[in-house]
Design a protein around this motif. Structure first.
Motif, mmCIF file in Angstrom:
data_model
loop_
_atom_site.group_PDB
_atom_site.id
_atom_site.type_symbol
_atom_site.label_atom_id
_atom_site.label_comp_id
_atom_site.label_asym_id
_atom_site.label_seq_id
_atom_site.Cartn_x
_atom_site.Cartn_y
_atom_site.Cartn_z
ATOM 1 N N GLY A 10 -1.748 25.784 21.969
ATOM 2 C CA GLY A 10 -2.133 24.502 21.401
ATOM 3 C C GLY A 10 -3.583 24.490 20.955
ATOM 4 O O GLY A 10 -3.927 23.917 19.918
ATOM 5 N N HIS A 13 -3.888 26.200 17.583
ATOM 6 C CA HIS A 13 -3.366 25.346 16.517
ATOM 7 C C HIS A 13 -4.360 24.233 16.180
ATOM 8 O O HIS A 13 -4.628 23.945 15.008
ATOM 9 N N ALA A 14 -4.892 23.591 17.229
ATOM 10 C CA ALA A 14 -5.821 22.482 16.993
ATOM 11 C C ALA A 14 -7.099 22.964 16.316
ATOM 12 O O ALA A 14 -7.617 22.309 15.401
ATOM 13 N N LEU A 48 -0.698 19.936 15.878
ATOM 14 C CA LEU A 48 0.122 20.098 17.090
ATOM 15 C C LEU A 48 1.485 19.426 16.957
ATOM 16 O O LEU A 48 2.381 19.662 17.770
ATOM 17 N N ALA A 139 -5.904 18.895 23.370
ATOM 18 C CA ALA A 139 -5.973 20.349 23.227
ATOM 19 C C ALA A 139 -7.397 20.886 23.259
ATOM 20 O O ALA A 139 -7.644 21.976 23.779
ATOM 21 N N HIS A 187 -0.179 24.577 11.128
ATOM 22 C CA HIS A 187 0.584 24.991 12.316
ATOM 23 C C HIS A 187 1.615 26.052 11.929
ATOM 24 O O HIS A 187 1.760 27.071 12.612
#
Length: 267
Positions: A10, A13-14, A48, A139, A187
């Motif tokens: 996560g 991704h963030a 996310l 995150a 993502h």
């Protein structure tokens, strides 16, 4: 698909959403820190969102039973869509994780939906932006909330509180759709770096599969949580996230110059 496997962490991704938001902001007319930071924070949060199709993801746990219920509905819808649209060479599977929400189509549609919320009232738009911020903070930590509040405070200094709120809500309505779409698509690109890949080109048929996993050549793929993600990707994204800030490169250059002068004085 080859079993149910999670995508990148996560945090990765963030961070990738944050960097993408900083890079895309000028393209949607955002140039000042007060404009760019909230946009990048929302993009980080919505990077996310695709993992809402996994019960253990941050998005699925965000509001407890409420988001768990939404997650279950998303997984059920994704499974039905997979079975209805899979090609002759798509593997047998549930089609629940890393399917419907992990597509360019989903990113565009949800981005468009978020953009149209302006017609339902500016507070609805604000709710979407705050949701993205909460996801990002889960995150990345509270620093991103502080950064957004500082950016908002800067806007208030430049105008009266009432004017700042009205102007801010109007600006959010102008970019929230782009933040959602960019975050979700980033993502998908991130998951394409992993061994499992990501079928973000659905429903384009490729080699008999409509859910064809786009991925890097074998030598360049890595597993989720692999040391490469921790030691290489996260630090690179963190550095890029600083340099992409408005004036970030100039600040780093000045610090480098000041350090060089200090070191020269010590020799």
């Amino acid at each position: 698909m080859r079993g149910v496997r999670r995508g990148m962490m996560g945090r990765s991704h963030a961070l990738s959403g944050w960097c993408a938001g900083l890079a895309v902001a000028p393209l949607v007319g955002l140039t000042t820190v007060a404009e760019v930071v909230p946009f990048a924070a929302a993009t980080a949060g919505y990077a996310l969102l695709p993992d809402l199709d996994h019960p253990g993801a941050s998005a699925s746990r965000l509001l407890g039973p409420v988001t768990r219920l939404v997650s279950g509905a998303v997984r059920a819808f994704s499974g039905v869509l997979y079975n209805l649209t899979k090609g002759p060479r798509d593997e047998e599977g549930t089609g629940k994780h890393r399917h419907a929400t992990h597509t360019l189509v989903a990113a565009v549609l949800l981005g468009f939906l978020a953009a149209t919320l302006g017609d339902r009232g500016k507070w609805a738009v604000l709710a979407v932006a705050v949701t993205g911020l909460v996801l990002a903070a889960d995150a990345l930590g509270d620093w991103i909330v502080i950064a957004v509040l500082a950016a908002a405070g800067w806007s208030v200094i430049g105008a009266g509180p009432a004017d700042a709120v009205q102007t801010g809500l109007t600006q959010i309505g102008g970019w929230i759709g782009a933040a959602v779409a960019v975050g979700m698509f980033v993502h998908c690109l991130g998951d394409s770096l992993t061994r499992s890949g990501c079928p973000w080109l659905w429903p384009l048929p490729i080699r008999g599969e409509t859910w064809y996993e786009i991925r890097l050549p074998k030598p360049f793929r890595f597993s989720t949580g692999h040391w490469f993600e921790h030691a290489i990707i996260v630090p690179i994204l963190t550095i890029a996230g600083v340099l992409l800030l408005p004036g970030g490169i100039q600040v780093v250059q000045r610090l480098f110059d000041a350090t060089s002068v200090w070191l020269a004085g010590q020799s």
